[in-house]
Enzyme design. Structure first.
Site, PDB file in Angstrom:
ATOM      1  N   CYS A 143      28.517 -43.030   5.282  1.00  0.00           N
ATOM      2  CA  CYS A 143      28.289 -41.579   5.242  1.00  0.00           C
ATOM      3  C   CYS A 143      29.376 -40.901   4.395  1.00  0.00           C
ATOM      4  CB  CYS A 143      28.271 -41.030   6.663  1.00  0.00           C
ATOM      5  SG  CYS A 143      27.832 -39.299   6.778  1.00  0.00           S
ATOM      6  N   CYS A 252      38.763 -41.105   5.274  1.00  0.00           N
ATOM      7  CA  CYS A 252      37.385 -40.972   4.779  1.00  0.00           C
ATOM      8  C   CYS A 252      37.167 -41.847   3.547  1.00  0.00           C
ATOM      9  CB  CYS A 252      37.059 -39.521   4.469  1.00  0.00           C
ATOM     10  SG  CYS A 252      38.019 -38.811   3.142  1.00  0.00           S
TER      11      CYS A 252
HETATM   12  S1  SF4 Z   1      33.428 -37.121   8.088  1.00  0.00           S
HETATM   13 FE1  SF4 Z   1      32.430 -38.645   6.815  1.00  0.00          FE
HETATM   14  S2  SF4 Z   1      31.156 -39.781   8.312  1.00  0.00           S
HETATM   15 FE2  SF4 Z   1      31.646 -37.849   9.260  1.00  0.00          FE
HETATM   16  S3  SF4 Z   1      29.892 -36.530   8.730  1.00  0.00           S
HETATM   17 FE3  SF4 Z   1      31.561 -36.140   7.247  1.00  0.00          FE
HETATM   18  S4  SF4 Z   1      31.035 -37.426   5.530  1.00  0.00           S
HETATM   19 FE4  SF4 Z   1      29.870 -38.201   7.295  1.00  0.00          FE
END
Ligand code: SF4
Length: 262
Positions: A143, A252
């Site tokens: 993600c 991240c």
């Molecule tokens: S922090 Fe990273 S894993 Fe969590 S919603 Fe945002 S982009 Fe997605």
């Protein structure tokens, strides 16, 4: 030749800036080794001095990154005084807290910040269609890669240097963060002017200059990212423990290649 093509080969030779031409300075060829030497000379310098060095050597091909944390507020304040035309970019994942957007708008009003929104181009329904709903719960690395790492990489391909607010005492992983380093993933120079600062120094600067900040910090959220992956933390707990709480993930991914290789 565009910036992306320039980055396919090392070392990186930057075009001379207007400042450099006026001063008769010769174009510099930046390599991981040469930036390491610069880093040694910058150690002990103030954030302002590091920013001035960055602008002198890279402007206009230099941008500031922010996730709207307290460190970013300090850097935006300094940049607004030193080179106000600097572009400040943020990664809009579609999952930021509404307070974060409020803070962005306040910073435009108060400091005249020139923001650039960097976006994956992939809506949440589209991501759900491709990878299933709530990907952040099942595979946060993928993600983050889709919504942060790839769009940032594409954006940075247009520049020669970027500035971040990461600090050495934030996590064990960030403990060796240089003031100026080589970003191997993006093949460019990365400046971390606040690397040697403590959290207390950051907050002293914010309060001394009456700067705006995310109101959630006053309600148990010391580190704020996407609302889906940010939790309240108890007083005294690790400030970043509310990020991806319950998983081993601590980054991240946008800072990993630089820190790992140095
Ligand atoms: S922090 Fe990273 S894993 Fe969590 S919603 Fe945002 S982009 Fe997605």
């Amino acid at each position: 030749m565009n910036a992306q093509q320039r980055k396919t080969s090392q070392p990186q030779t930057l075009p001379m800036t207007k400042n450099q031409m006026e001063r008769g300075v010769e174009a510099v060829e930046w390599t991981p080794e040469s930036i390491k030497q610069v880093n040694a000379t910058l150690e002990g310098s103030s954030p302002e001095a590091i920013l001035r060095w960055g602008f002198d050597n890279f402007a206009p091909s230099i941008v500031l990154a922010t996730g709207f944390g307290p460190e970013g507020i300090v850097l935006m304040h300094l940049v607004s005084q030193i080179r106000p035309e600097t572009i400040v970019f943020y990664l809009d994942t579609d999952l930021l807290f509404s307070n974060t957007y409020d803070l962005r708008d306040e910073l435009v009003k108060r400091l005249g910040i020139r923001f650039e929104r960097v976006y994956s181009g992939i809506s949440l329904p589209e991501q759900g269609f491709r990878h299933g709903d709530k990907l952040w719960e099942r595979d946060p690395d993928t993600c983050c890669h889709i919504r942060k790492v790839i769009p940032q990489r594409q954006f940075l391909a247009n520049y020669s240097a970027w500035i971040t607010g990461i600090r050495r005492d934030q996590t064990a992983f960030r403990a060796n963060t240089p003031l100026a380093g080589w970003d191997f993933a993006n093949k460019m120079v990365k400046l971390n002017p606040l690397a040697a600062w403590t959290s207390d120094q950051v907050w002293e600067h914010i309060h001394a200059n009456d700067l705006p900040y995310n109101i959630l910090h006053d309600y148990g959220y010391p580190s704020i990212g996407c609302w889906t992956c940010t939790k309240e933390v108890a007083p005294g707990d690790d400030p970043r423990s509310g990020r991806w709480s319950g998983s081993i993930k601590t980054e991240c991914g946008i800072h990993l290649p630089t820190i790992k290789t140095e």
